[in-house]
Design a protein around this motif. Sequence first.
Motif, PDB file in Angstrom:
ATOM      1  N   UNK A   1       0.851  -1.188   0.000  1.00 26.98           N
ATOM      2  CA  UNK A   1       0.000   0.000   0.000  1.00 26.98           C
ATOM      3  C   UNK A   1       0.890   1.242   0.000  1.00 26.98           C
ATOM      4  N   UNK A   2       0.434   2.295  -0.636  1.00 27.52           N
ATOM      5  CA  UNK A   2       1.164   3.557  -0.671  1.00 27.52           C
ATOM      6  C   UNK A   2       0.790   4.445   0.495  1.00 27.52           C
ATOM      7  N   UNK A   3       1.592   5.481   0.691  1.00 31.19           N
ATOM      8  CA  UNK A   3       1.363   6.409   1.802  1.00 31.19           C
ATOM      9  C   UNK A   3       0.018   7.109   1.657  1.00 31.19           C
ATOM     10  N   UNK A   4      -0.302   7.605   0.462  1.00 34.19           N
ATOM     11  CA  UNK A   4      -1.568   8.337   0.308  1.00 34.19           C
ATOM     12  C   UNK A   4      -2.771   7.412   0.471  1.00 34.19           C
ATOM     13  N   UNK A   5      -2.674   6.176  -0.012  1.00 32.59           N
ATOM     14  CA  UNK A   5      -3.777   5.229   0.173  1.00 32.59           C
ATOM     15  C   UNK A   5      -3.932   4.882   1.654  1.00 32.59           C
TER      16      UNK A   5
ATOM     17  N   UNK B   1       6.155   5.284  -3.093  1.00 34.16           N
ATOM     18  CA  UNK B   1       6.750   4.192  -2.321  1.00 34.16           C
ATOM     19  C   UNK B   1       5.667   3.209  -1.914  1.00 34.16           C
ATOM     20  N   UNK B   2       6.045   1.958  -1.923  1.00 32.20           N
ATOM     21  CA  UNK B   2       5.187   0.883  -1.410  1.00 32.20           C
ATOM     22  C   UNK B   2       5.650   0.588   0.005  1.00 32.20           C
ATOM     23  N   UNK B   3       4.710   0.308   0.880  1.00 30.88           N
ATOM     24  CA  UNK B   3       5.043   0.015   2.273  1.00 30.88           C
ATOM     25  C   UNK B   3       4.884  -1.469   2.544  1.00 30.88           C
TER      26      UNK B   3
END
Length: 151
Positions: free
Chosen positions: A51-55, A92-94
């Motif tokens: 998941x990305x930061x904004x999502x 970035x992907x987390x």
Amino acid sequence: MGTVDLPDALVGVLTGIQRLVRRRLRQGPTGPRLRGAQVELLRLVAANPGIGVSAAAKELFLAGNSVSTLVNQLTAAGLLRRETCHDDRRSARLLATPEAEARLRAWEERRAALVREQVERLSEDDRAALTAALPALRRLAEGLHEEVGTA
């Protein structure tokens, strides 16, 4: 005796339960103590690898810069990994680290055991009442989630 204000009583009970569970679980495994928002982000990332930061910010109803701060803290603690997206180098992907996943599993097991122990102490009638209330509580949570999502 006056009538019960259901919304206030419900919020009071649920908040009290959550606070007591958190307090009981503080005395636990080694490692730095995590704040509520950090745990929420770790749980979200573990459930949604990449998941990305904004999502994540949207899902948690937090500002993007708040999630970025949490990501930096959890990355420094060795609990999150940030990978650059192949198709968009700015994103970035987390990913949760194995240590984070182990801590989350341990926390969830301890939480389940704590609540299970208390539920088992209740009478059969109380357990049945809680079981019967679950669908209504889920609908309440869904309504709140939808309302927050449109705000």
